[in-house]
Design a protein around this motif. Structure first.
Motif, PDB file in Angstrom:
ATOM      1  N   PHE A 108       0.826  -1.204   0.000  1.00  0.00           N
ATOM      2  CA  PHE A 108       0.000   0.000   0.000  1.00  0.00           C
ATOM      3  C   PHE A 108       0.863   1.258   0.000  1.00  0.00           C
ATOM      4  CE2 PHE A 108      -1.587   3.402   2.762  1.00  0.00           C
ATOM      5  CZ  PHE A 108      -2.561   3.921   1.920  1.00  0.00           C
ATOM      6  N   GLU A 109       1.824   1.311   0.898  1.00  0.00           N
ATOM      7  CA  GLU A 109       2.660   2.511   0.999  1.00  0.00           C
ATOM      8  C   GLU A 109       3.451   2.756  -0.280  1.00  0.00           C
ATOM      9  OE1 GLU A 109       4.929   2.272   4.634  1.00  0.00           O
ATOM     10  OE2 GLU A 109       3.247   3.091   5.783  1.00  0.00           O
ATOM     11  N   ALA A 110       3.942   1.696  -0.912  1.00  0.00           N
ATOM     12  CA  ALA A 110       4.679   1.851  -2.172  1.00  0.00           C
ATOM     13  C   ALA A 110       3.762   2.395  -3.264  1.00  0.00           C
ATOM     14  CB  ALA A 110       5.292   0.523  -2.594  1.00  0.00           C
ATOM     15  N   LYS A 111       2.542   1.886  -3.340  1.00  0.00           N
ATOM     16  CA  LYS A 111       1.598   2.335  -4.368  1.00  0.00           C
ATOM     17  C   LYS A 111       1.152   3.772  -4.104  1.00  0.00           C
ATOM     18  CE  LYS A 111      -0.973   1.743  -7.978  1.00  0.00           C
ATOM     19  NZ  LYS A 111      -0.458   1.347  -9.276  1.00  0.00           N
ATOM     20  N   GLU A 112       0.885   4.090  -2.864  1.00  0.00           N
ATOM     21  CA  GLU A 112       0.466   5.452  -2.523  1.00  0.00           C
ATOM     22  C   GLU A 112       1.597   6.437  -2.840  1.00  0.00           C
ATOM     23  OE1 GLU A 112      -2.267   7.311   0.924  1.00  0.00           O
ATOM     24  OE2 GLU A 112      -0.352   6.555   1.636  1.00  0.00           O
ATOM     25  N   ALA A 113       2.818   6.060  -2.532  1.00  0.00           N
ATOM     26  CA  ALA A 113       3.974   6.912  -2.852  1.00  0.00           C
ATOM     27  C   ALA A 113       4.108   7.076  -4.366  1.00  0.00           C
ATOM     28  CB  ALA A 113       5.246   6.332  -2.255  1.00  0.00           C
ATOM     29  N   GLU A 114       3.906   5.990  -5.106  1.00  0.00           N
ATOM     30  CA  GLU A 114       3.967   6.061  -6.578  1.00  0.00           C
ATOM     31  C   GLU A 114       2.948   7.074  -7.104  1.00  0.00           C
ATOM     32  OE1 GLU A 114       2.797   3.278 -10.440  1.00  0.00           O
ATOM     33  OE2 GLU A 114       2.909   2.346  -8.464  1.00  0.00           O
ATOM     34  N   LEU A 115       1.744   7.035  -6.562  1.00  0.00           N
ATOM     35  CA  LEU A 115       0.692   7.943  -7.030  1.00  0.00           C
ATOM     36  C   LEU A 115       0.956   9.395  -6.642  1.00  0.00           C
ATOM     37  CD1 LEU A 115      -2.334   5.618  -6.326  1.00  0.00           C
ATOM     38  CD2 LEU A 115      -1.524   6.371  -8.577  1.00  0.00           C
ATOM     39  N   ILE A 116       1.450   9.606  -5.427  1.00  0.00           N
ATOM     40  CA  ILE A 116       1.777  10.979  -5.006  1.00  0.00           C
ATOM     41  C   ILE A 116       2.925  11.513  -5.860  1.00  0.00           C
ATOM     42  CG2 ILE A 116       2.799  12.331  -3.115  1.00  0.00           C
ATOM     43  CD1 ILE A 116      -0.212  11.901  -2.783  1.00  0.00           C
ATOM     44  N   ASN A 117       3.912  10.663  -6.131  1.00  0.00           N
ATOM     45  CA  ASN A 117       5.018  11.082  -6.995  1.00  0.00           C
ATOM     46  C   ASN A 117       4.527  11.398  -8.405  1.00  0.00           C
ATOM     47  OD1 ASN A 117       6.914  10.865  -4.957  1.00  0.00           O
ATOM     48  ND2 ASN A 117       7.441   8.761  -5.478  1.00  0.00           N
ATOM     49  N   LEU A 118       3.601  10.605  -8.920  1.00  0.00           N
ATOM     50  CA  LEU A 118       3.004  10.876 -10.229  1.00  0.00           C
ATOM     51  C   LEU A 118       2.287  12.225 -10.210  1.00  0.00           C
ATOM     52  CD1 LEU A 118       2.028  10.124 -13.112  1.00  0.00           C
ATOM     53  CD2 LEU A 118       0.133   8.876 -12.002  1.00  0.00           C
ATOM     54  N   LEU A 119       1.508  12.467  -9.177  1.00  0.00           N
ATOM     55  CA  LEU A 119       0.768  13.724  -9.072  1.00  0.00           C
ATOM     56  C   LEU A 119       1.704  14.926  -9.087  1.00  0.00           C
ATOM     57  CD1 LEU A 119      -2.026  15.095  -8.643  1.00  0.00           C
ATOM     58  CD2 LEU A 119      -1.549  14.967  -6.197  1.00  0.00           C
ATOM     59  N   PHE A 120       2.744  14.883  -8.267  1.00  0.00           N
ATOM     60  CA  PHE A 120       3.647  16.031  -8.184  1.00  0.00           C
ATOM     61  C   PHE A 120       4.562  16.151  -9.402  1.00  0.00           C
ATOM     62  CE2 PHE A 120       2.157  15.942  -3.818  1.00  0.00           C
ATOM     63  CZ  PHE A 120       1.831  17.271  -3.657  1.00  0.00           C
ATOM     64  N   ALA A 121       4.897  15.037 -10.049  1.00  0.00           N
ATOM     65  CA  ALA A 121       5.646  15.113 -11.304  1.00  0.00           C
ATOM     66  C   ALA A 121       4.779  15.751 -12.385  1.00  0.00           C
ATOM     67  CB  ALA A 121       6.103  13.723 -11.738  1.00  0.00           C
ATOM     68  N   ALA A 122       3.499  15.400 -12.393  1.00  0.00           N
ATOM     69  CA  ALA A 122       2.577  15.978 -13.371  1.00  0.00           C
ATOM     70  C   ALA A 122       2.361  17.467 -13.109  1.00  0.00           C
ATOM     71  CB  ALA A 122       1.246  15.226 -13.342  1.00  0.00           C
ATOM     72  N   ILE A 123       2.314  17.860 -11.852  1.00  0.00           N
ATOM     73  CA  ILE A 123       2.185  19.284 -11.511  1.00  0.00           C
ATOM     74  C   ILE A 123       3.437  20.033 -11.971  1.00  0.00           C
ATOM     75  CG2 ILE A 123       2.146  20.940  -9.600  1.00  0.00           C
ATOM     76  CD1 ILE A 123       0.389  18.876  -8.077  1.00  0.00           C
TER      77      ILE A 123
END
Length: 167
Positions: A108-123
């Motif tokens: 869970f933590e790895a996936k959540e981190a992946e998604l947060i990283n995706l969000l901020f990379a996209a920003i």
């Protein structure tokens, strides 16, 4: 007697849910909270809502399901981007899958981190941000369709190489 039993059952469920929330990293929630509070151009409504519930979510007093669900529906104003909703929805789905015991805390933590990283990379890369999120969605969809028992993107995702579903 029956009413008393339901109260104890609800209390036990809430205690278990709170300990589940307290066990996982709050860094993704803190990152979202920081973005909302410090971007300077989020809608007043999202900023006020986050002030009230963001810290509660970080502390495990408010569920991530509730936090992500509301963020998915709020008007973010100028700080929002079209790709926020799919990422926030995916964060909520990942939490539900974890809360139902379908994946480990580490997954869970790895996936959540992946998604947060995706969000901020996209920003950060505004010009390609939406494209980055669409590419993520396409990757997950194609992997889910290629399973022996094909799954829907709306209910499932991958935690590394392991599929996880809400149902």
């Amino acid at each position: 007697m029956f009413k008393s039993y339901r109260i104890w059952l609800a209390a036990a469920w809430l205690l278990g849910y709170a300990s589940l929330a307290a066990a996982v990293s709050s860094a993704p929630l803190q990152a979202l909270n920081s973005y909302i509070q410090n971007s300077g151009n989020c809608s007043e409504r999202v900023v006020e809502w986050d002030r009230e519930y963001g810290e509660k979510a970080v502390n495990g007093e408010t569920s991530r399901d509730f936090y992500y669900r509301v963020l998915d529906f709020l008007d973010w104003g100028q700080c929002g981007r079209p790709f926020f909703r799919p990422v926030i929805s995916e964060l909520r789905k990942v939490w539900i899958i974890y809360a139902r015991g379908k994946v480990s805390e580490a997954e869970f933590e790895a996936k959540e981190a992946e998604l947060i990283n995706l969000l901020f990379a996209a920003i950060k890369d505004e010009a390609r941000g939406a494209q980055m999120v669409r590419a993520y969605q396409a990757r997950m969809t194609s992997r889910l369709i290629n399973l022996d028992m094909p799954r829907q993107y709306t209910n499932c995702t991958f935690f590394g190489d392991k599929p996880g579903c809400m149902d």
